[in-house]
Design an enzyme around this catalytic site. Structure first.
Site, PDB file in Angstrom:
ATOM      1  N   TYR A 158       0.875  -1.172   0.000  1.00  0.00           N
ATOM      2  CA  TYR A 158       0.000   0.000   0.000  1.00  0.00           C
ATOM      3  C   TYR A 158       0.916   1.227   0.000  1.00  0.00           C
ATOM      4  O   TYR A 158       1.543   1.545   1.014  1.00  0.00           O
ATOM      5  CB  TYR A 158      -0.916   0.003   1.223  1.00  0.00           C
ATOM      6  CG  TYR A 158      -2.070  -0.964   1.101  1.00  0.00           C
ATOM      7  CD1 TYR A 158      -3.342  -0.517   0.745  1.00  0.00           C
ATOM      8  CD2 TYR A 158      -1.887  -2.324   1.321  1.00  0.00           C
ATOM      9  CE1 TYR A 158      -4.401  -1.395   0.635  1.00  0.00           C
ATOM     10  CE2 TYR A 158      -2.943  -3.215   1.204  1.00  0.00           C
ATOM     11  CZ  TYR A 158      -4.201  -2.744   0.861  1.00  0.00           C
ATOM     12  OH  TYR A 158      -5.238  -3.635   0.738  1.00  0.00           O
TER      13      TYR A 158
ATOM     14  N   HIS B 258      -4.133  -2.478  -8.082  1.00  0.00           N
ATOM     15  CA  HIS B 258      -5.363  -3.155  -7.685  1.00  0.00           C
ATOM     16  C   HIS B 258      -6.470  -2.163  -7.373  1.00  0.00           C
ATOM     17  O   HIS B 258      -7.581  -2.269  -7.883  1.00  0.00           O
ATOM     18  CB  HIS B 258      -5.097  -4.047  -6.467  1.00  0.00           C
ATOM     19  CG  HIS B 258      -6.280  -4.846  -6.038  1.00  0.00           C
ATOM     20  ND1 HIS B 258      -7.160  -4.417  -5.069  1.00  0.00           N
ATOM     21  CD2 HIS B 258      -6.739  -6.046  -6.455  1.00  0.00           C
ATOM     22  CE1 HIS B 258      -8.111  -5.324  -4.905  1.00  0.00           C
ATOM     23  NE2 HIS B 258      -7.875  -6.322  -5.726  1.00  0.00           N
ATOM     24  N   HIS B 259      -6.204  -1.195  -6.516  1.00  0.00           N
ATOM     25  CA  HIS B 259      -7.174  -0.130  -6.280  1.00  0.00           C
ATOM     26  C   HIS B 259      -6.468   1.113  -5.746  1.00  0.00           C
ATOM     27  O   HIS B 259      -5.314   1.051  -5.307  1.00  0.00           O
ATOM     28  CB  HIS B 259      -8.315  -0.578  -5.348  1.00  0.00           C
ATOM     29  CG  HIS B 259      -7.930  -0.777  -3.921  1.00  0.00           C
ATOM     30  ND1 HIS B 259      -7.632  -2.011  -3.389  1.00  0.00           N
ATOM     31  CD2 HIS B 259      -7.808   0.102  -2.887  1.00  0.00           C
ATOM     32  CE1 HIS B 259      -7.340  -1.890  -2.103  1.00  0.00           C
ATOM     33  NE2 HIS B 259      -7.445  -0.628  -1.767  1.00  0.00           N
TER      34      HIS B 259
ATOM     35  N   HIS C 107      -2.919   0.592  -3.890  1.00  0.00           N
ATOM     36  CA  HIS C 107      -2.683  -0.811  -3.561  1.00  0.00           C
ATOM     37  C   HIS C 107      -1.997  -1.457  -4.762  1.00  0.00           C
ATOM     38  O   HIS C 107      -2.588  -1.600  -5.833  1.00  0.00           O
ATOM     39  CB  HIS C 107      -4.000  -1.503  -3.256  1.00  0.00           C
ATOM     40  CG  HIS C 107      -3.867  -2.973  -2.968  1.00  0.00           C
ATOM     41  ND1 HIS C 107      -4.936  -3.771  -2.666  1.00  0.00           N
ATOM     42  CD2 HIS C 107      -2.788  -3.804  -2.933  1.00  0.00           C
ATOM     43  CE1 HIS C 107      -4.524  -5.012  -2.477  1.00  0.00           C
ATOM     44  NE2 HIS C 107      -3.226  -5.045  -2.640  1.00  0.00           N
TER      45      HIS C 107
ATOM     46  N   HIS D  56     -16.358  -4.466  -3.053  1.00  0.00           N
ATOM     47  CA  HIS D  56     -14.915  -4.719  -3.046  1.00  0.00           C
ATOM     48  C   HIS D  56     -14.568  -5.936  -2.195  1.00  0.00           C
ATOM     49  O   HIS D  56     -14.927  -6.010  -1.010  1.00  0.00           O
ATOM     50  CB  HIS D  56     -14.170  -3.492  -2.499  1.00  0.00           C
ATOM     51  CG  HIS D  56     -12.689  -3.686  -2.411  1.00  0.00           C
ATOM     52  ND1 HIS D  56     -11.867  -3.666  -3.525  1.00  0.00           N
ATOM     53  CD2 HIS D  56     -11.873  -3.898  -1.343  1.00  0.00           C
ATOM     54  CE1 HIS D  56     -10.619  -3.857  -3.143  1.00  0.00           C
ATOM     55  NE2 HIS D  56     -10.594  -4.012  -1.825  1.00  0.00           N
TER      56      HIS D  56
ATOM     57  N   HIS E 143     -11.131  -9.163  -2.167  1.00  0.00           N
ATOM     58  CA  HIS E 143      -9.903  -9.612  -2.815  1.00  0.00           C
ATOM     59  C   HIS E 143     -10.217 -10.872  -3.629  1.00  0.00           C
ATOM     60  O   HIS E 143     -11.284 -10.957  -4.234  1.00  0.00           O
ATOM     61  CB  HIS E 143      -8.804  -9.805  -1.780  1.00  0.00           C
ATOM     62  CG  HIS E 143      -8.251  -8.493  -1.279  1.00  0.00           C
ATOM     63  ND1 HIS E 143      -7.368  -8.393  -0.227  1.00  0.00           N
ATOM     64  CD2 HIS E 143      -8.460  -7.223  -1.703  1.00  0.00           C
ATOM     65  CE1 HIS E 143      -7.054  -7.124  -0.021  1.00  0.00           C
ATOM     66  NE2 HIS E 143      -7.706  -6.394  -0.900  1.00  0.00           N
TER      67      HIS E 143
ATOM     68  N   MET F 244     -11.141  -9.003   2.162  1.00  0.00           N
ATOM     69  CA  MET F 244     -11.934  -7.846   2.575  1.00  0.00           C
ATOM     70  C   MET F 244     -13.367  -8.071   2.139  1.00  0.00           C
ATOM     71  O   MET F 244     -13.648  -8.888   1.254  1.00  0.00           O
ATOM     72  CB  MET F 244     -11.411  -6.554   1.929  1.00  0.00           C
ATOM     73  CG  MET F 244     -10.049  -6.100   2.397  1.00  0.00           C
ATOM     74  SD  MET F 244      -9.604  -4.525   1.616  1.00  0.00           S
ATOM     75  CE  MET F 244      -8.044  -4.182   2.448  1.00  0.00           C
TER      76      MET F 244
END
Length: 558
Positions: A162, A194-195, A266, A345, A347, A420
């Site tokens: 992150y 990823h985000h 991320h 959201h 994973h 998550m």
């Protein structure tokens, strides 16, 4: 009963065949397929499906009808249609969630009864076919844009990072509204990013926030970074630009708001590549023409904690996260809020995600649902109606996860291999409630560990989960624990401070009247022609885009 129309174009050489269709998650097994072949310039069509062994089967009910087709100069063009809901269990039921479209050109037309060879390269496109018909956004002529980007960092050679970067918004002497934003991904870095989130720092405008550019700190943050929690922009894999409704905009600028923001990206680097540079972030479009309300983003679902976990070998394990009436009663404005968009959201193990809405124990229409969720396609989806949430309402976000291919426990957490379960809801008018999420209460979890014969040699939650022998009865007990046991609540402001109250042990909301499932209206063995004249026509332009992709991209092999 509505019809759906398709137009399919592709380069097909003599002797080749063409497949097009849908499956739950993009697999060629368990797929609903249209198989097209050519003969002396004419096109023929068969409605087929595949079983778990990739064997092609002819559908007993041929629900796809060819309208027109031609094959000329190795170019195939076919138009066909079907009922929107065919009432056929072998046909894919198209809904408002993610649709996995698959397609392939084959050597020789595939024949029913034969196994599709593993050498067939199958293309995959994820789309939301059924998007709401919404008014065009109002873009004032003074609209301008700015970017919040990583400063050409080097992506660390580790699985999950992150990355944090503290920067400032443009200098704006008066309040402005953000009316649209989108992800800006460094070309070639699509596999890594990823985000992304941009957090506004809730500090006095005169306070200087500590500079930072590096991997995120789990602990030891400065007080100013602790205050950088209010999400003003977000992006995840598959997301496109989001336009805020004409009623609302995200407030920035003016004398009362700090310019400081924290960019969080991320980064996922499972191959541990080195030397990769990144300047990804988010682009904002802004106007001085203020809208009636300030917009906000709120997190629903589960806390980021290893107290929540998924046992190994599970095809469908549900994790519920609660936003309870006690929190919304004190945190929402008296007239409530209106949610206009939602971003689900998870994973890698997430398969289905949905948020239910309750008022006084009565279930209202769902806020959002994706029955074929993909972590690789996390759109911010504008809702067909703005959902009115009042003080005292409950919102329950559930993620259905599959760990069928995993041999060890999957813990909640930040790593891509951890899990998550979140719904980022976009709403107006903005209020102080930033996070409304839950986790199982500590004493309930410790009691479960005792009954499950977890190790007593460590107080570490992760170690205790890993020590459990996950028999079917223990899996079922953990599932019931998550659904019924007392919970710990995050009922937090954007500064991270909890609203007044005792949140460590709260009861899950009582559901007095569940909502009945909508009837499909299917009647057994209704012949196609019986409803032919009464069908309403739907033209889905998304399919044109899918077909353009199909003619060029066969890199995905299933």
């Amino acid at each position: 009963m509505a019809r759906i129309y398709f137009e399919l174009s592709a380069t097909v050489l003599p002797g080749q065949g063409l497949m097009f269709g849908f499956s739950d998650y993009g697999d060629v097994t368990g797929a609903d397929l249209v198989v097209l072949g050519t003969h002396f310039g004419k096109v023929n069509l068969k409605d087929c499906w595949t079983d778990k062994n990739r064997i092609l089967r002819m559908d007993f009910r041929q629900n796809y009808a060819l309208t027109s087709g031609e094959w000329r100069n190795n170019k195939l063009l076919a138009r066909f249609h079907r009922r929107f809901d065919t009432c056929d269990p072998m046909d894919y039921a198209i809904d408002t969630g993610t649709t996995h479209v698959i397609f392939a050109v084959t050597q020789g037309p595939p024949q029913p009864g034969q196994q599709l060879p593993s050498s067939v390269k199958v293309g995959l496109q994820r789309v939301q076919l059924l998007k709401p018909d919404l008014p065009q956004p109002d873009i004032p002529p003074d609209t301008w844009s700015f970017d919040i980007l990583n400063p050409n960092i080097t992506i660390p050679a580790r699985d999950t990072t992150y990355w944090w970067f503290v920067t400032q918004l443009p200098q704006l002497p008066t309040k402005n509204h953000v009316i649209q934003y989108e992800g800006v991904i460094t070309k070639g870095n699509e596999e890594f990013v990823h985000h992304i989130e941009v957090f506004h720092c809730q500090v006095d405008p005169l306070v200087k926030v500590t500079s930072y550019n590096g991997p995120g700190m789990a602990e030891g943050k400065s007080p100013e970074l602790e205050a950088c929690r209010e999400v003003i922009g977000a992006w995840a894999m598959g997301a496109s630009a989001i336009y805020l409704p004409n009623e609302a905009g995200t407030a920035i600028g003016g004398p009362h708001l700090s310019r400081y923001v924290l960019l969080e990206v991320h980064l996922n680097n499972p191959k541990l590549k080195t030397g990769v540079k990144d300047s990804s972030g988010i682009r904002f479009r802004v106007t001085r023409h203020l809208r009636p309300y300030d917009s906000g983003i709120m997190e629903l679902g589960l806390e980021y904690t290893n107290k929540m976990a998924i046992p190994p070998g599970q095809s469908a394990f549900t994790l519920p996260g609660y936003c309870i009436p006690e929190c919304t009663s004190i945190a929402l404005p008296p007239n409530g809020i209106r949610i206009y968009a939602s971003q689900l959201h998870t994973h890698l193990t997430g398969k289905r995600v949905f948020t239910k809405h309750f008022r006084a124990g009565i279930e209202l229409p769902e806020l959002n649902r994706d029955n074929h969720y993909s972590p690789h396609f996390q759109e911010i989806r504008t809702l067909p109606r703005h959902v009115h949430v009042l003080p005292g309402d409950a919102l329950v976000t559930s993620c259905v996860d599959s760990t069928a291919n995993r041999s060890s426990i999957t813990l909640g957490g930040f790593s891509i291999r951890e899990e998550m379960c979140v719904n980022y809801v976009h709403y107006y008018p903005r209020c102080q409630l930033e996070v409304c999420k839950s986790s199982v209460a500590d004493h309930s979890l410790h009691r479960f560990f005792q009954l499950a014969n977890a190790t007593q040699n460590s107080d570490d939650v992760a170690e205790r989960y890993k020590s459990v022998d996950w028999t079917p009865s223990k899996v079922a007990s953990l599932q019931k624990l998550y659904q019924h046991a007392p919970i710990s609540m995050q009922c937090n402001t954007s500064s991270g401070v909890r609203f007044p109250g005792y949140w460590s042990t709260k009861s899950v909301p009582r559901i007095l009247l569940p909502r009945k499932s909508a009837s499909t209206g299917c009647v057994k063995d209704i012949p196609w022609k019986a409803t032919h004249q009464s069908c309403k026509v739907y033209y889905l332009e998304t399919f044109y885009m899918v077909m353009v992709t199909m003619t060029h991209n066969f890199a995905s092999k299933i």
